[in-house]
Write a protein that holds these residues in place. Structure first.
Motif, PDB file in Angstrom:
ATOM      1  N   GLY A 242       0.789  -1.231   0.000  1.00  0.00           N
ATOM      2  CA  GLY A 242       0.000   0.000   0.000  1.00  0.00           C
ATOM      3  C   GLY A 242       0.819   1.277   0.000  1.00  0.00           C
ATOM      4  N   TYR A 243       2.124   1.193   0.267  1.00  0.00           N
ATOM      5  CA  TYR A 243       2.955   2.393   0.318  1.00  0.00           C
ATOM      6  C   TYR A 243       3.393   2.795  -1.088  1.00  0.00           C
ATOM      7  N   LYS A 244       3.449   4.082  -1.306  1.00  0.00           N
ATOM      8  CA  LYS A 244       3.858   4.660  -2.596  1.00  0.00           C
ATOM      9  C   LYS A 244       5.045   5.585  -2.369  1.00  0.00           C
ATOM     10  N   HIS A 245       5.898   5.631  -3.358  1.00  0.00           N
ATOM     11  CA  HIS A 245       7.060   6.520  -3.323  1.00  0.00           C
ATOM     12  C   HIS A 245       6.782   7.724  -4.216  1.00  0.00           C
ATOM     13  N   GLU A 246       7.131   8.894  -3.723  1.00  0.00           N
ATOM     14  CA  GLU A 246       7.023  10.111  -4.534  1.00  0.00           C
ATOM     15  C   GLU A 246       8.338  10.868  -4.445  1.00  0.00           C
ATOM     16  N   LYS A 247       9.027  10.926  -5.566  1.00  0.00           N
ATOM     17  CA  LYS A 247      10.276  11.682  -5.632  1.00  0.00           C
ATOM     18  C   LYS A 247       9.914  13.144  -5.801  1.00  0.00           C
ATOM     19  N   MET A 248      10.576  13.997  -5.033  1.00  0.00           N
ATOM     20  CA  MET A 248      10.350  15.434  -5.114  1.00  0.00           C
ATOM     21  C   MET A 248      11.549  16.051  -5.838  1.00  0.00           C
ATOM     22  N   ARG A 249      11.444  17.319  -6.120  1.00  0.00           N
ATOM     23  CA  ARG A 249      12.542  18.029  -6.757  1.00  0.00           C
ATOM     24  C   ARG A 249      13.026  19.099  -5.794  1.00  0.00           C
ATOM     25  N   GLY A 250      14.303  19.068  -5.475  1.00  0.00           N
ATOM     26  CA  GLY A 250      14.890  20.079  -4.608  1.00  0.00           C
ATOM     27  C   GLY A 250      15.923  20.877  -5.382  1.00  0.00           C
ATOM     28  N   TYR A 251      16.285  22.031  -4.846  1.00  0.00           N
ATOM     29  CA  TYR A 251      17.282  22.862  -5.520  1.00  0.00           C
ATOM     30  C   TYR A 251      18.700  22.365  -5.302  1.00  0.00           C
ATOM     31  N   ASP A 252      18.995  21.923  -4.076  1.00  0.00           N
ATOM     32  CA  ASP A 252      20.364  21.514  -3.796  1.00  0.00           C
ATOM     33  C   ASP A 252      20.449  20.136  -3.155  1.00  0.00           C
ATOM     34  N   THR A 253      19.327  19.431  -3.019  1.00  0.00           N
ATOM     35  CA  THR A 253      19.280  18.074  -2.493  1.00  0.00           C
ATOM     36  C   THR A 253      18.233  17.290  -3.280  1.00  0.00           C
ATOM     37  N   ALA A 254      18.114  15.998  -2.985  1.00  0.00           N
ATOM     38  CA  ALA A 254      17.144  15.140  -3.673  1.00  0.00           C
ATOM     39  C   ALA A 254      16.153  14.578  -2.652  1.00  0.00           C
ATOM     40  N   PRO A 255      15.030  15.265  -2.409  1.00  0.00           N
ATOM     41  CA  PRO A 255      14.049  14.818  -1.420  1.00  0.00           C
ATOM     42  C   PRO A 255      12.967  13.912  -2.010  1.00  0.00           C
ATOM     43  N   GLY A 256      12.223  13.277  -1.119  1.00  0.00           N
ATOM     44  CA  GLY A 256      11.087  12.466  -1.526  1.00  0.00           C
ATOM     45  C   GLY A 256      10.310  11.997  -0.319  1.00  0.00           C
ATOM     46  N   THR A 257       9.178  11.322  -0.575  1.00  0.00           N
ATOM     47  CA  THR A 257       8.356  10.772   0.499  1.00  0.00           C
ATOM     48  C   THR A 257       7.910   9.362   0.144  1.00  0.00           C
ATOM     49  N   ILE A 258       7.624   8.606   1.184  1.00  0.00           N
ATOM     50  CA  ILE A 258       7.047   7.269   1.069  1.00  0.00           C
ATOM     51  C   ILE A 258       5.868   7.274   2.033  1.00  0.00           C
ATOM     52  N   SER A 259       4.680   6.967   1.527  1.00  0.00           N
ATOM     53  CA  SER A 259       3.498   7.057   2.388  1.00  0.00           C
ATOM     54  C   SER A 259       2.352   6.228   1.833  1.00  0.00           C
ATOM     55  N   LYS A 260       1.331   6.084   2.681  1.00  0.00           N
ATOM     56  CA  LYS A 260       0.045   5.512   2.276  1.00  0.00           C
ATOM     57  C   LYS A 260      -1.007   6.148   3.158  1.00  0.00           C
ATOM     58  N   PRO A 261      -2.263   6.174   2.699  1.00  0.00           N
ATOM     59  CA  PRO A 261      -3.318   6.712   3.550  1.00  0.00           C
ATOM     60  C   PRO A 261      -3.365   5.937   4.870  1.00  0.00           C
ATOM     61  N   ASP A 262      -3.516   6.632   5.960  1.00  0.00           N
ATOM     62  CA  ASP A 262      -3.590   6.028   7.293  1.00  0.00           C
ATOM     63  C   ASP A 262      -2.347   5.219   7.656  1.00  0.00           C
ATOM     64  N   GLY A 263      -1.200   5.617   7.126  1.00  0.00           N
ATOM     65  CA  GLY A 263       0.059   4.958   7.457  1.00  0.00           C
ATOM     66  C   GLY A 263       1.108   5.994   7.805  1.00  0.00           C
ATOM     67  N   VAL A 264       2.265   5.536   8.176  1.00  0.00           N
ATOM     68  CA  VAL A 264       3.369   6.433   8.498  1.00  0.00           C
ATOM     69  C   VAL A 264       3.870   7.102   7.219  1.00  0.00           C
ATOM     70  N   GLU A 265       4.281   8.350   7.331  1.00  0.00           N
ATOM     71  CA  GLU A 265       4.862   9.066   6.199  1.00  0.00           C
ATOM     72  C   GLU A 265       6.362   9.212   6.462  1.00  0.00           C
ATOM     73  N   ILE A 266       7.142   8.706   5.529  1.00  0.00           N
ATOM     74  CA  ILE A 266       8.597   8.761   5.622  1.00  0.00           C
ATOM     75  C   ILE A 266       9.092   9.819   4.653  1.00  0.00           C
ATOM     76  N   HIS A 267       9.911  10.709   5.154  1.00  0.00           N
ATOM     77  CA  HIS A 267      10.547  11.725   4.312  1.00  0.00           C
ATOM     78  C   HIS A 267      12.018  11.367   4.186  1.00  0.00           C
ATOM     79  N   TYR A 268      12.592  11.661   3.035  1.00  0.00           N
ATOM     80  CA  TYR A 268      14.032  11.477   2.891  1.00  0.00           C
ATOM     81  C   TYR A 268      14.624  12.637   2.127  1.00  0.00           C
ATOM     82  N   ASP A 269      15.914  12.793   2.305  1.00  0.00           N
ATOM     83  CA  ASP A 269      16.647  13.861   1.634  1.00  0.00           C
ATOM     84  C   ASP A 269      18.083  13.384   1.455  1.00  0.00           C
ATOM     85  N   VAL A 270      18.566  13.459   0.236  1.00  0.00           N
ATOM     86  CA  VAL A 270      19.936  13.067  -0.071  1.00  0.00           C
ATOM     87  C   VAL A 270      20.727  14.332  -0.349  1.00  0.00           C
ATOM     88  N   GLY A 271      21.800  14.520   0.393  1.00  0.00           N
ATOM     89  CA  GLY A 271      22.671  15.672   0.192  1.00  0.00           C
ATOM     90  C   GLY A 271      24.068  15.219  -0.176  1.00  0.00           C
TER      91      GLY A 271
END
Length: 140
Positions: A24-53
């Motif tokens: 049920g979890y989905k990955h969403e890559k975001m766009r950052g200016y100086d890092t590479a962020p994203g999230t992993i989440s599902k409705p009614d579940g934990v939301e994980i954020h990440y950032d690569v620098g």
């Protein structure tokens, strides 16, 4: 959503480092200016954020996009626990705060994960997914 973190135009990107996601979890890559962020989440579940620098060179100046080990930076009085170990032959640092924030850092690859667990089950789900991350040259 801030200008710094805009939704990626290519949502087909898989999770970083070949992470295994719970059902049920989905990955969403975001766009950052100086890092590479994203999230992993599902409705009614934990939301994980990440950032690569970018991992700074020893002794070099720190800049906005450089990796800072967020798990190691938590003040001792705010911790429930802190652990360090080697996983996939690389160091990983884990902190769990009094406010139920999980912070996991992979210092060699410049990766920080964070999640706020509302329950023990969410904490376990976040740990299972985050610890499946396998740092490598193209892990972020």
């Amino acid at each position: 959503m801030s200008d710094r973190r805009k939704r990626s135009e290519n949502p087909e990107h898989g999770p970083p480092g070949g992470m295994q996601l719970m059902p049920g979890y989905k990955h969403e890559k975001m766009r950052g200016y100086d890092t590479a962020p994203g999230t992993i989440s599902k409705p009614d579940g934990v939301e994980i954020h990440y950032d690569v620098g970018e991992v700074p060179k020893p002794g070099g100046a720190l800049h906005g996009g450089h990796f800072v080990d967020r798990a190691r930076a938590v003040p001792r009085g705010e911790l429930r626990w802190y652990k360090e170990m080697k996983l996939h032959d690389r160091p990983v640092h884990l902190a769990y705060t009094q406010g139920r924030d999980l912070l996991v850092a992979y210092p060699e690859s410049g990766m920080n994960f964070s999640a706020r667990a509302k329950s023990d089950e969410e904490l376990v789900d976040a740990l299972l997914m985050i610890l499946s991350y396998a740092p490598g040259p193209d892990a972020g």
